[in-house]
Design a protein around this motif. Structure first.
Motif, PDB file in Angstrom:
ATOM      1  N   ARG A  93      19.479 -47.868 -27.985  1.00  0.00           N
ATOM      2  CA  ARG A  93      19.861 -49.108 -28.654  1.00  0.00           C
ATOM      3  C   ARG A  93      19.220 -50.282 -27.927  1.00  0.00           C
ATOM      4  N   ASP A  94      19.785 -51.473 -28.109  1.00  0.00           N
ATOM      5  CA  ASP A  94      19.150 -52.672 -27.553  1.00  0.00           C
ATOM      6  C   ASP A  94      18.958 -52.614 -26.039  1.00  0.00           C
ATOM      7  N   TYR A  95      19.952 -52.077 -25.336  1.00  0.00           N
ATOM      8  CA  TYR A  95      19.866 -52.077 -23.872  1.00  0.00           C
ATOM      9  C   TYR A  95      19.066 -50.884 -23.372  1.00  0.00           C
ATOM     10  N   SER A 104      16.529 -48.945 -24.226  1.00  0.00           N
ATOM     11  CA  SER A 104      15.446 -48.778 -25.197  1.00  0.00           C
ATOM     12  C   SER A 104      14.436 -47.751 -24.689  1.00  0.00           C
ATOM     13  N   MET A 121      26.692 -57.504 -20.613  1.00  0.00           N
ATOM     14  CA  MET A 121      26.515 -57.131 -22.014  1.00  0.00           C
ATOM     15  C   MET A 121      27.709 -57.694 -22.791  1.00  0.00           C
ATOM     16  N   VAL A 128      28.419 -56.952 -28.113  1.00  0.00           N
ATOM     17  CA  VAL A 128      27.612 -55.852 -28.660  1.00  0.00           C
ATOM     18  C   VAL A 128      28.542 -54.685 -28.943  1.00  0.00           C
ATOM     19  N   TYR A 175      26.373 -49.550 -27.529  1.00  0.00           N
ATOM     20  CA  TYR A 175      25.226 -50.119 -26.817  1.00  0.00           C
ATOM     21  C   TYR A 175      25.405 -50.035 -25.304  1.00  0.00           C
ATOM     22  N   LYS A 176      26.678 -49.883 -24.886  1.00  0.00           N
ATOM     23  CA  LYS A 176      26.969 -49.960 -23.451  1.00  0.00           C
ATOM     24  C   LYS A 176      26.852 -48.615 -22.749  1.00  0.00           C
ATOM     25  N   TYR A 220      24.831 -44.527 -22.835  1.00  0.00           N
ATOM     26  CA  TYR A 220      23.693 -43.776 -23.402  1.00  0.00           C
ATOM     27  C   TYR A 220      23.823 -42.304 -23.077  1.00  0.00           C
TER      28      TYR A 220
END
Lengths: 293, 459
Positions: free
Chosen positions: B74-76, B78, B399, B402, B406-407, B409
């Motif tokens: 996701r955004d973080y 990547s 963060m 969001v 996203y936090k 993985y």
């Protein structure tokens, strides 16, 4: 002596037991404190826009948790259809914003002080948040070559504006993430005439392209007046003109057509060195092939 | 047979098992080292690899049709498991320069039977390092834009350039020493390689074993050996700069280039040890890959392990000593937080335990070496994961606002399938190379045996 030693020993034991149990006791209190917390704030921006910000959360185990998607109805002064301000739903952060609608102008003008009532379904969850209407004015004055920011605060008293003394406020320059105090103090308090005069000490501050700074006065979370913000432009800063050649410079941040010369030299020297050797090796291979034929 | 053997002034190689003090005959060497047909185990192994590759290809098809949303990046985060895999492949590929170039230039002859294994591993790894980068791209059809519209200021362009160059050099370094062997394969039409005869003719029919051909070839190999070392250092340094030029906790280090290179040498050497053991056992090459080779490689792995350990201490102990606020959360997560098991696994299994195994003479026997090699390679893979992911989950700014996903993985099944498929793909390329090409250089082995024989006679 023996008795004293025994007493000390028991005292130490007691301290130990309390220190072990204390956090648990505190936690137990926190755990039971799961009731929702509702915070309502009134904002007046530049004496023209008034709105309310509602914040809903719960406190559990010392942590505030935002309550999202909760509907509230907000009324002015009393719960009736004629005094209805808005129905709002909290967002992901547990917040909801609402403006005071124009149809409530007559009620708004009638009184100096107003009460805001928040309903959750049929339950009245807040009925003690009231504000007194006020007006904040900001101006600039240069006395003996000293620049001053002059702020006046008035409150409504039965339709008349009277000076509001002892009101704490921030006076300074609006920056990206907050207010930079215009003088040497962090906050200032209005005198008996409702006046705050701040000698402007922040010289040579970068302003916009014309050197304008945005001067700001902000009353924050005042029990009587709520939140009031007023701004004024003043050309007291230094013009910051973005260099026209900023993006045309040969720098690391530039476009691919503007690579720095040193980088071009280094990269192409390496690439040419390595690939010319590879080409040489290919030629040697061709030579080997020719010998074999 | 009308081959012209070039006798080079080399030191005699005492690292082959010599029966009754007699050198192994030329025909015996050729018979032993010509590629063999796969047995039942070989076919099962290849089939398993193909199945993993197909699963990876299906997962990639899903990613292509549905987009990168099928991954858990996701955004973080990547850069997830794909980039970890990329760094791992780049690291393994460095072994080609270690075994072939450095030892060759240092005039170390015991490494001769290992050179081709190292080069095959290097080429396979670098191919998949390139492919996995394309897999990580959201719009792979725009890959050419990297070359057409790339900015020279971007470390990504440096990486793309250096990987392509290293691939070419590795391919050359695999091909040039192969030429005399191709001639042998063409002349000795063994049934096991008869179907590849046309390929051998295409690749090496021009090689007549002429004196000038040997001279040019030797010179070219020497040039390649000199050239591949700085390029190999570049490839891994530039890969480390992809991280180190980004201001983030865990990556903000001036030491990253050397840290990556030392780690790459270790994992590459570990991979060679594993390959040595497997090929030796499966193809019964005990006469060529002897316990002395394991002994020597074991010492190299210990040295590289200690070197990498030194850089790890530098990378983690010094920031932990200072405990800057931004680094603190990241380091705590690694040392005692949610990544602690993986972190200590990578340190102990990837470095400390192999060092302790290989530091003893008994530990440098083939089986313990094989186990230590596996530990090094597996530990190294997790180490790469730890370099990439935890840092991305600990940005300098908190963060906020969001979604919860996203936090954290953890790779999706598509990511796992593609990552495992790519590892299987690299192993499949190695397997195909091994089926087609001699794993141990035949010509060089014959020459070295011949020199041994000459030396014995002179005595």
């Amino acid at each position: 002596m023996k008795k004293a030693k025994k007493t000390i020993r028991y005292s130490l034991l007691l301290v130990l037991v309390i220190s072990i149990l204390m956090p648990n006791i505190v936690d137990a209190q926190d755990a039971s404190d799961g009731t929702p917390i509702l915070k309502l704030q009134y904002f007046n921006i530049n004496n023209s826009v008034q709105y309310l910000l509602l914040e809903s959360s719960t406190k559990k185990n010392k942590v505030f948790l935002a309550q999202k998607n909760i509907s509230y109805k907000v009324y002015l002064d009393s719960v009736s259809s004629g005094n209805f301000i808005s129905e709002v739903k909290t967002n992901e952060s547990g917040k909801a914003k609402m403006f005071i609608p124009p149809n409530l102008k007559s009620i708004w003008d009638k009184s100096s002080t107003h009460l805001f009532i928040v309903m959750k379904g049929d339950e009245q969850v807040s009925s003690d948040y009231s504000i007194t209407k006020a007006r904040l004015e900001i101006d600039t004055a240069t006395i003996d070559d000293i620049k001053n920011i002059s702020v006046k605060i008035f409150k409504d008293d039965n339709g008349k504006l009277i000076a509001a003394p002892d009101i704490e406020m921030k006076v300074g320059i609006k920056r990206l993430v907050g207010i930079l105090s215009g003088g040497d103090e962090e906050t200032y308090t209005s005198d008996s005439t409702g006046l705050v005069t701040v000698p402007f000490t922040k010289i040579n501050m970068p302003g916009d392209s014309l050197g304008n700074l945005i001067l700001i006065a902000k009353i924050e979370d005042n029990e009587i007046l709520g939140n009031i913000i007023v701004e004024k432009k003043a050309s007291w800063g230094v013009p910051t003109v973005a260099g026209e050649d900023f993006f045309s410079k040969r720098e690391l941040w530039s476009t691919r057509f503007r690579s720095p010369y040193w980088l071009l030299f280094m990269a192409y020297a390496i690439i040419i060195g390595v690939y010319s050797t590879l080409i040489y090796l290919i030629l040697q291979l061709i030579k080997t092939i020719k010998i074999g034929k | 047979m009308n081959l012209v053997w070039k006798i080079k002034p080399r030191k005699p190689n005492k690292y082959y098992n010599v029966e009754n003090n007699n050198p192994i005959s030329r025909d015996r060497i050729i018979n032993d080292l010509v590629p063999k047909r796969f047995g039942k185990r070989g076919m099962i192994w290849t089939s398993i690899l193909i199945i993993f590759c197909l699963a990876g290809a299906y997962a990639y098809y899903r990613q292509l049709t549905q987009g990168l949303v099928v991954t858990n990046m996701r955004d973080y985060v990547s850069w997830g498991i794909y980039i970890s895999n990329f760094v791992f492949f780049v690291a393994i590929s460095l072994v080609g320069s270690l075994i072939t170039a450095i030892l060759r230039l240092a005039d170390v002859h015991w490494s001769t039977p290992l050179t081709r294994i190292a080069e095959i591993i290097a080429v396979s790894a670098i191919v998949f390092a390139s492919l996995i980068i394309i897999v990580d791209m959201g719009r792979p059809e725009r890959f050419m834009n990297l070359f057409l519209h790339g900015r020279l200021q971007s470390p990504i362009i440096w990486d793309v350039t250096v990987i392509s160059t290293y691939f070419l050099i590795s391919l050359f370094l695999l091909y040039l020493p192969l030429l005399p062997d191709l001639k042998i394969l063409i002349l000795h039409r063994k049934p096991s390689v008869n179907k590849f005869h046309k390929l051998y003719v295409f690749l090496g029919s021009f090689w007549k074993g002429h004196k000038d051909q040997f001279r040019i070839n030797d010179k070219s190999i020497n040039i390649l050996c000199v050239m591949i070392i700085p390029v190999a250092f570049c490839i891994h340094t530039v890969t480390s700069w992809l991280f180190a030029t980004t201001y983030r906790p865990g990556w903000d280090s001036t030491n990253f280039g050397a840290y990556f290179i030392s780690g790459a040498f270790l994992v590459g050497a570990g991979a060679v040890v594993v390959a040595m053991y497997v090929f030796r056992r499966y193809y019964k090459l005990e006469k060529y890959i002897t316990e002395l080779h394991f002994e020597k490689m074991g010492k190299i792995v210990v040295m590289l392990g200690l070197l990498y350990l030194y850089f790890n201490i530098n990378e983690y102990l010094i920031p932990a000593f200072k405990m800057k606020k931004a680094e603190e959360e990241h380091l705590r997560e690694l040392f005692s937080g949610s990544y602690a098991i993986m972190f200590w696994f990578a340190i102990f299994v990837g470095m400390l335990i192999p060092i302790f195994i290989l530091i003893t003479k008994k530990g440098r026997k083939p089986l313990p070496m094989f186990i230590a090699g596996i530990m090094v390679v597996v530990g190294a893979w997790f180490k790469r994961y730890l370099i990439v992911t935890p840092t991305l989950l600990h940005p300098f700014l908190p963060m906020q606002n969001v979604p919860e996903s996203y936090k954290h993985y953890f790779p999706s099944w598509e990511e796992w399938a593609i990552a495992i498929g790519s590892l299987a793909g690299a192993l499949l390329i190695i397997t195909f190379f091994v089926r087609i090409l001699p794993i141990i250089p035949i010509y060089e082995t014959i020459i070295e045996q011949n020199e041994e024989s000459q030396k014995d006679h002179s005595l």
